[in-house]
Design a protein around this motif. Structure first.
Motif, PDB file in Angstrom:
ATOM      1  N   GLY A 115       0.842  -1.199   0.000  1.00  0.00           N
ATOM      2  CA  GLY A 115       0.000   0.000   0.000  1.00  0.00           C
ATOM      3  C   GLY A 115       0.873   1.243   0.000  1.00  0.00           C
ATOM      4  O   GLY A 115       0.617   2.203  -0.732  1.00  0.00           O
ATOM      5  N   MET A 116       1.929   1.228   0.799  1.00  0.00           N
ATOM      6  CA  MET A 116       2.805   2.404   0.888  1.00  0.00           C
ATOM      7  C   MET A 116       3.566   2.649  -0.412  1.00  0.00           C
ATOM      8  O   MET A 116       3.812   3.799  -0.771  1.00  0.00           O
TER       9      MET A 116
ATOM     10  N   TYR B 284      -3.145   7.578   7.602  1.00  0.00           N
ATOM     11  CA  TYR B 284      -2.307   6.472   8.068  1.00  0.00           C
ATOM     12  C   TYR B 284      -0.909   7.050   8.359  1.00  0.00           C
ATOM     13  O   TYR B 284      -0.388   7.857   7.585  1.00  0.00           O
TER      14      TYR B 284
ATOM     15  N   ASN C 285      -7.671   6.331   9.397  1.00  0.00           N
ATOM     16  CA  ASN C 285      -7.004   5.431  10.345  1.00  0.00           C
ATOM     17  C   ASN C 285      -6.315   6.323  11.386  1.00  0.00           C
ATOM     18  O   ASN C 285      -5.502   7.151  11.005  1.00  0.00           O
TER      19      ASN C 285
ATOM     20  N   ASP D 245      -7.551   7.112  -0.140  1.00  0.00           N
ATOM     21  CA  ASP D 245      -7.215   5.794   0.395  1.00  0.00           C
ATOM     22  C   ASP D 245      -8.523   5.128   0.838  1.00  0.00           C
ATOM     23  O   ASP D 245      -9.202   5.601   1.747  1.00  0.00           O
TER      24      ASP D 245
ATOM     25  N   SER E 176      -4.369  -0.332   0.297  1.00  0.00           N
ATOM     26  CA  SER E 176      -3.475  -1.347   0.819  1.00  0.00           C
ATOM     27  C   SER E 176      -4.210  -2.660   0.551  1.00  0.00           C
ATOM     28  O   SER E 176      -5.178  -2.996   1.252  1.00  0.00           O
TER      29      SER E 176
ATOM     30  N   THR F  20      -3.117  -5.391   1.122  1.00  0.00           N
ATOM     31  CA  THR F  20      -2.723  -6.238   2.249  1.00  0.00           C
ATOM     32  C   THR F  20      -3.927  -6.554   3.134  1.00  0.00           C
ATOM     33  O   THR F  20      -3.957  -7.589   3.796  1.00  0.00           O
ATOM     34  N   LYS F  21      -4.915  -5.664   3.146  1.00  0.00           N
ATOM     35  CA  LYS F  21      -6.042  -5.760   4.086  1.00  0.00           C
ATOM     36  C   LYS F  21      -7.183  -6.589   3.485  1.00  0.00           C
ATOM     37  O   LYS F  21      -6.985  -7.744   3.204  1.00  0.00           O
TER      38      LYS F  21
HETATM   39  C1  LIG Z   1      -5.390   3.073   5.651  1.00  0.00           C
HETATM   40  C2  LIG Z   1      -4.073   2.459   5.283  1.00  0.00           C
HETATM   41  N1  LIG Z   1      -3.433   2.890   4.191  1.00  0.00           N
HETATM   42  C3  LIG Z   1      -2.243   2.376   3.816  1.00  0.00           C
HETATM   43  C4  LIG Z   1      -1.619   1.402   4.557  1.00  0.00           C
HETATM   44  C5  LIG Z   1      -0.273   0.894   4.136  1.00  0.00           C
HETATM   45  O1  LIG Z   1      -0.410  -0.340   3.517  1.00  0.00           O
HETATM   46  P1  LIG Z   1       0.761  -1.436   3.443  1.00  0.00           P
HETATM   47  O2  LIG Z   1       1.043  -1.886   4.844  1.00  0.00           O
HETATM   48  O3  LIG Z   1       0.186  -2.484   2.536  1.00  0.00           O
HETATM   49  O4  LIG Z   1       1.950  -0.755   2.837  1.00  0.00           O
HETATM   50  C6  LIG Z   1      -2.249   0.915   5.704  1.00  0.00           C
HETATM   51  C7  LIG Z   1      -1.604  -0.133   6.529  1.00  0.00           C
HETATM   52  O5  LIG Z   1      -2.036  -0.452   7.603  1.00  0.00           O
HETATM   53  C8  LIG Z   1      -3.511   1.464   6.079  1.00  0.00           C
HETATM   54  O6  LIG Z   1      -4.150   1.048   7.189  1.00  0.00           O
END
Ligand SMILES: Cc1ncc(COP(=O)(O)O)c(C=O)c1O
Length: 444
Positions: free
Chosen positions: A122-123, A147, A199, A230, A252, A254-255
């Motif tokens: 995500g980053m 975030y 967040n 986001d 992200s 990842t979630k």
């Molecule tokens: C709202 C939000 N944006 C971006 C990210 C960053 O994502 P990643 O950990 O996949 O780089 C996160 C990670 O927790 C998040 O909660």
């Protein structure tokens, strides 16, 4: 062997050479447009190009063979931006690959975006987006909070290169947003960047108001900054910001999209023009997702709607139980906005923008850190870990973990108190989860 570079086959399908678009993509049955959950099973992939394999193989290769020198030159004209629209064939795995292209086609479907890009996290998606658009002296206008790593990227990293920022609080009104944009408009505004829900506060941003304020303040198309948001917490099921005025949506993956807490990845959705700009930066710095992760995400997307729906239903039941518990001070769950006192503005945004409350919420226990820690240490099903959106329920203590380094005053302003526990509900049996929370609250 998989025929991934068969120019003739690709030409016959009308698809770009080398991309794995099926010969005949089924997007409609009669007048009926197929839903994303149906499209996730096959969109963007033609088994004929891979020996009939029902599922796409993982293309573990660093480079792709060109059919002839002229094609190689044409592909590089696309990669380098000499010809707009990106590469029309597979070139080199820092630029593109079959698994990533299928993933991008499928990601775009969820929000009816023209195009999408896959990233290694995500980053890296967020960083690549910013690097594509900012120049020294520019201002980034953003909602707050963001975030933590995104805030660090904007204020500290981009700040080192002469980029400024101005923010407005997540729940701000059209007038408040317009005032901040007017102040920023004395210079060049590179991007308007939002996060909703934010967040860790879960505060919603009024995307329609941001779009209206942007259109009022920046009259000419040339100076109109894009709006990116986001959408990690509610997307793509319960919040579709492109429909409310955003130009780009970042994730992200990842979630919820990955959904099994076993991968790290990011995504960006939007118009072809915006994606071309960001793709060119991604080609340069190499922030694309790897083929294995892209393949895992294809698998995850097949069950995305099932998982998110179940997690959302579970969260609704769990929150209804927690709300009435004598040891609970408050539950910060989006599904309760409609009935929460003093939350009319947030409830209005929720009604206009969201189709569900998600499964990540804040639990404020009566007491402080000792009570929160006793609760966390007593959990038997929920795992004590940061992150969210996985099949399993996770619980953490933001003040002592993710937000430990945030100054106390800012923590207080954001509501990150010592009695706050963050919970992401998974797809387990809801009554089992309630039993777990009940026994853990007994130990508090
Ligand atoms: C709202 C939000 N944006 C971006 C990210 C960053 O994502 P990643 O950990 O996949 O780089 C996160 C990670 O927790 C998040 O909660």
């Amino acid at each position: 062997m998989p025929d991934i570079e068969n120019e003739n086959e690709a030409d016959m399908s009308g698809a770009p050479a080398g991309s794995l678009a099926p010969a005949q993509e089924v997007e409609k049955i009669g007048a009926r447009k197929l839903k994303p959950s149906t499209m996730m099973m096959g969109h963007g992939y033609d088994p004929k190009l891979s020996e009939g394999s029902l599922k796409p193989p993982i293309f573990l290769t660093s480079t792709f063979v060109f059919p002839d020198a002229a094609s190689g030159k044409r592909h590089f004209e696309g990669v380098t931006g000499k010809r707009p629209g990106g590469a029309d064939g597979l070139v080199y795995s820092r630029f593109n690959g079959p698994n990533q292209e299928i993933l991008e086609d499928r990601l775009a479907i969820w929000e009816e975006a023209e195009d999408a890009l896959a990233f290694s996290s995500g980053m890296s998606a967020i960083a690549t987006l910013f690097l594509s658009l900012v120049r020294p002296g520019d201002t980034v206008v953003h909602s707050g909070p963001l975030y933590a790593a995104t805030e660090t990227l904007i204020a500290k990293v981009l700040g080192r290169f002469g980029v400024h920022w101005l923010d407005f609080p997540a729940g701000a009104t059209r007038e408040e947003i317009e005032a901040v944009m007017t102040k920023a408009s004395s210079g060049r505004v590179a991007l308007i960047y939002l996060e909703s829900p934010a967040n860790p506060t879960n505060a919603l941003v009024d995307v329609e108001a941001v779009r209206d304020a942007r259109d009022a303040v920046f009259a000419s198309a040339a100076e109109k900054p894009a709006i990116a948001i986001d959408n990690t917490f509610l997307g793509p099921l319960w919040h579709k910001p492109l429909a409310h005025g955003a130009d780009m949506v970042v994730y992200s993956l990842t979630k919820y999209a990955g959904g099994h807490s076993d991968l790290v990845a990011g995504g960006l959705l939007g118009s072809k023009a915006h994606m071309d700009t960001v793709r060119s930066m991604r080609n340069t710095i190499g922030t694309i997702a790897d083929p294995n992760t892209a393949w895992m995400l294809l698998r995850s997307l097949e069950t995305l709607e099932l998982r998110m729906t179940r997690a959302g239903e579970n969260a609704e039941k769990v929150c209804a139980y927690l709300r009435d518990h004598p040891k609970v001070e408050r539950v910060g769950y989006l599904g309760f906005l409609e009935t929460a006192a003093g939350q009319e503005r947030q409830a209005d945004i929720y009604r206009r923008h969201c189709s569900g409350g998600g499964s990540t919420f804040s639990l404020y226990l009566k007491g402080g850190e000792p009570e929160a820690f006793r609760f966390l240490d007593a959990l038997k099903i929920a795992k004590l870990a940061v992150s969210l959106g996985g099949t399993e329920t996770l619980a953490s203590h933001p003040a002592g973990m993710t937000h430990l380094s945030v100054p106390d005053a800012r923590k207080q302003a954001l509501g990150i108190t010592d009695n706050l526990v963050r919970i992401s509900i998974g797809v387990e049996d809801a009554d089992d989860l309630i039993a777990d929370f009940e026994q853990a609250l007994d130990k508090v």
